[in-house]
Design a protein around this motif. Structure first.
Motif, PDB file in Angstrom:
ATOM      1  N   TRP A  21      33.224  50.103  25.118  1.00 22.72           N
ATOM      2  CA  TRP A  21      34.540  49.581  24.740  1.00 22.72           C
ATOM      3  C   TRP A  21      35.528  49.680  25.889  1.00 22.72           C
ATOM      4  N   TYR A  22      35.405  50.740  26.669  1.00 21.67           N
ATOM      5  CA  TYR A  22      36.254  50.867  27.852  1.00 21.67           C
ATOM      6  C   TYR A  22      35.882  49.826  28.905  1.00 21.67           C
ATOM      7  N   VAL A  23      34.599  49.503  28.994  1.00 23.99           N
ATOM      8  CA  VAL A  23      34.146  48.468  29.915  1.00 23.99           C
ATOM      9  C   VAL A  23      34.753  47.117  29.521  1.00 23.99           C
ATOM     10  N   ILE A  24      34.839  46.850  28.236  1.00 21.46           N
ATOM     11  CA  ILE A  24      35.441  45.591  27.776  1.00 21.46           C
ATOM     12  C   ILE A  24      36.897  45.500  28.229  1.00 21.46           C
ATOM     13  N   LEU A  25      37.642  46.588  28.106  1.00 22.45           N
ATOM     14  CA  LEU A  25      39.020  46.567  28.602  1.00 22.45           C
ATOM     15  C   LEU A  25      39.028  46.354  30.110  1.00 22.45           C
ATOM     16  N   GLY A  26      38.086  46.945  30.809  1.00 20.81           N
ATOM     17  CA  GLY A  26      37.974  46.730  32.257  1.00 20.81           C
ATOM     18  C   GLY A  26      37.766  45.262  32.590  1.00 20.81           C
ATOM     19  N   ILE A  27      37.003  44.567  31.775  1.00 18.00           N
ATOM     20  CA  ILE A  27      36.784  43.129  31.981  1.00 18.00           C
ATOM     21  C   ILE A  27      38.089  42.365  31.762  1.00 18.00           C
ATOM     22  N   VAL A  28      38.877  42.790  30.776  1.00 20.59           N
ATOM     23  CA  VAL A  28      40.175  42.148  30.545  1.00 20.59           C
ATOM     24  C   VAL A  28      41.046  42.287  31.793  1.00 20.59           C
ATOM     25  N   PHE A  29      41.055  43.460  32.406  1.00 19.38           N
ATOM     26  CA  PHE A  29      41.817  43.650  33.648  1.00 19.38           C
ATOM     27  C   PHE A  29      41.322  42.697  34.732  1.00 19.38           C
ATOM     28  N   VAL A  30      40.013  42.544  34.855  1.00 18.86           N
ATOM     29  CA  VAL A  30      39.447  41.661  35.877  1.00 18.86           C
ATOM     30  C   VAL A  30      39.859  40.207  35.634  1.00 18.86           C
ATOM     31  N   VAL A  31      39.866  39.796  34.378  1.00 19.91           N
ATOM     32  CA  VAL A  31      40.231  38.415  34.043  1.00 19.91           C
ATOM     33  C   VAL A  31      41.651  38.088  34.502  1.00 19.91           C
ATOM     34  N   GLU A  32      42.522  39.071  34.542  1.00 18.70           N
ATOM     35  CA  GLU A  32      43.905  38.831  34.950  1.00 18.70           C
ATOM     36  C   GLU A  32      44.021  38.371  36.397  1.00 18.70           C
ATOM     37  N   VAL A  33      42.979  38.558  37.181  1.00 20.52           N
ATOM     38  CA  VAL A  33      42.977  38.096  38.576  1.00 20.52           C
ATOM     39  C   VAL A  33      43.166  36.580  38.637  1.00 20.52           C
ATOM     40  N   HIS A  34      42.773  35.874  37.579  1.00 17.92           N
ATOM     41  CA  HIS A  34      42.883  34.405  37.623  1.00 17.92           C
ATOM     42  C   HIS A  34      44.324  33.933  37.830  1.00 17.92           C
ATOM     43  N   HIS A  35      45.307  34.706  37.359  1.00 17.01           N
ATOM     44  CA  HIS A  35      46.705  34.331  37.591  1.00 17.01           C
ATOM     45  C   HIS A  35      47.026  34.372  39.087  1.00 17.01           C
ATOM     46  N   LEU A  36      46.518  35.394  39.756  1.00 19.38           N
ATOM     47  CA  LEU A  36      46.759  35.524  41.195  1.00 19.38           C
ATOM     48  C   LEU A  36      46.071  34.391  41.940  1.00 19.38           C
ATOM     49  N   TRP A  37      44.830  34.113  41.586  1.00 21.33           N
ATOM     50  CA  TRP A  37      44.060  33.067  42.249  1.00 21.33           C
ATOM     51  C   TRP A  37      44.723  31.701  42.063  1.00 21.33           C
ATOM     52  N   GLU A  38      45.114  31.390  40.849  1.00 23.85           N
ATOM     53  CA  GLU A  38      45.748  30.098  40.581  1.00 23.85           C
ATOM     54  C   GLU A  38      47.046  29.936  41.363  1.00 23.85           C
ATOM     55  N   THR A  39      47.825  30.996  41.475  1.00 26.87           N
ATOM     56  CA  THR A  39      49.076  30.931  42.228  1.00 26.87           C
ATOM     57  C   THR A  39      48.809  30.749  43.710  1.00 26.87           C
ATOM     58  N   LEU A  40      47.825  31.467  44.229  1.00 26.49           N
ATOM     59  CA  LEU A  40      47.516  31.357  45.659  1.00 26.49           C
ATOM     60  C   LEU A  40      46.930  29.998  46.027  1.00 26.49           C
ATOM     61  N   THR A  41      46.267  29.351  45.087  1.00 32.65           N
ATOM     62  CA  THR A  41      45.615  28.079  45.402  1.00 32.65           C
ATOM     63  C   THR A  41      46.384  26.854  44.928  1.00 32.65           C
ATOM     64  N   GLY A  42      47.430  27.029  44.112  1.00 28.74           N
ATOM     65  CA  GLY A  42      48.080  25.823  43.610  1.00 28.74           C
ATOM     66  C   GLY A  42      49.504  25.979  43.158  1.00 28.74           C
ATOM     67  N   GLY A  43      50.184  27.004  43.550  1.00 31.98           N
ATOM     68  CA  GLY A  43      51.558  27.202  43.089  1.00 31.98           C
ATOM     69  C   GLY A  43      51.604  28.165  41.917  1.00 31.98           C
ATOM     70  N   TYR A  44      52.818  28.481  41.497  1.00 33.87           N
ATOM     71  CA  TYR A  44      53.030  29.486  40.462  1.00 33.87           C
ATOM     72  C   TYR A  44      52.226  29.196  39.201  1.00 33.87           C
ATOM     73  N   ALA A  45      51.517  30.212  38.745  1.00 34.90           N
ATOM     74  CA  ALA A  45      50.813  30.156  37.466  1.00 34.90           C
ATOM     75  C   ALA A  45      51.524  31.115  36.515  1.00 34.90           C
TER      76      ALA A  45
END
Length: 127
Positions: free
Chosen positions: A77-101
């Motif tokens: 269950w803690y690993v699942i929360l860890g995956i949620v944290f990892v998924v949040e990287v997509h906001h950073l990636w989208e902003t770096l590659t195409g403007g504010y997300a």
């Protein structure tokens, strides 16, 4: 082992505040209408994007609350929360590659907490 659990619980508790801020940023900056995963969920369950978004948010907060209050909690269950944290990287990636997300600014501390969380999770064995 108890020390590691306490640290993980503290990180989880602090992250709840940042998840709340993150939800507000996403909501106020129209993440609901721009995110592909919300659109996909809305299509799969034949609901509005707004309903899909808030359902995911309610499930996230229920999960966080359960992680904080339930004992014992299996490591998976803690690993699942860890995956949620990892998924949040997509906001950073989208902003770096195409403007504010929407969600970018509050994703930064969540990603930092995610790194600390994973380090703590992998540092000690949790049953």
């Amino acid at each position: 082992m108890e020390i590691a659990m306490n640290r993980i619980q503290k990180i989880t508790l602090i992250s709840v505040f940042f998840f709340l801020l993150h939800t507000l940023e996403e909501y106020y900056f129209n993440f609901i209408e721009t995110d592909a995963s919300i659109g996909w969920l809305a299509n799969v369950f034949d609901v509005s994007r707004l309903s899909a978004y808030w359902t995911v948010q309610i499930l996230l907060y229920a999960f966080l609350l359960w992680l904080l209050l339930a004992r014992p909690v299996n490591k998976v269950w803690y690993v699942i929360l860890g995956i949620v944290f990892v998924v949040e990287v997509h906001h950073l990636w989208e902003t770096l590659t195409g403007g504010y997300a929407p969600g970018f600014w509050t994703a930064i501390p969540l990603v930092v907490f995610g790194v600390i969380y994973w380090r703590e999770l992998l540092r000690k064995r949790i049953n």
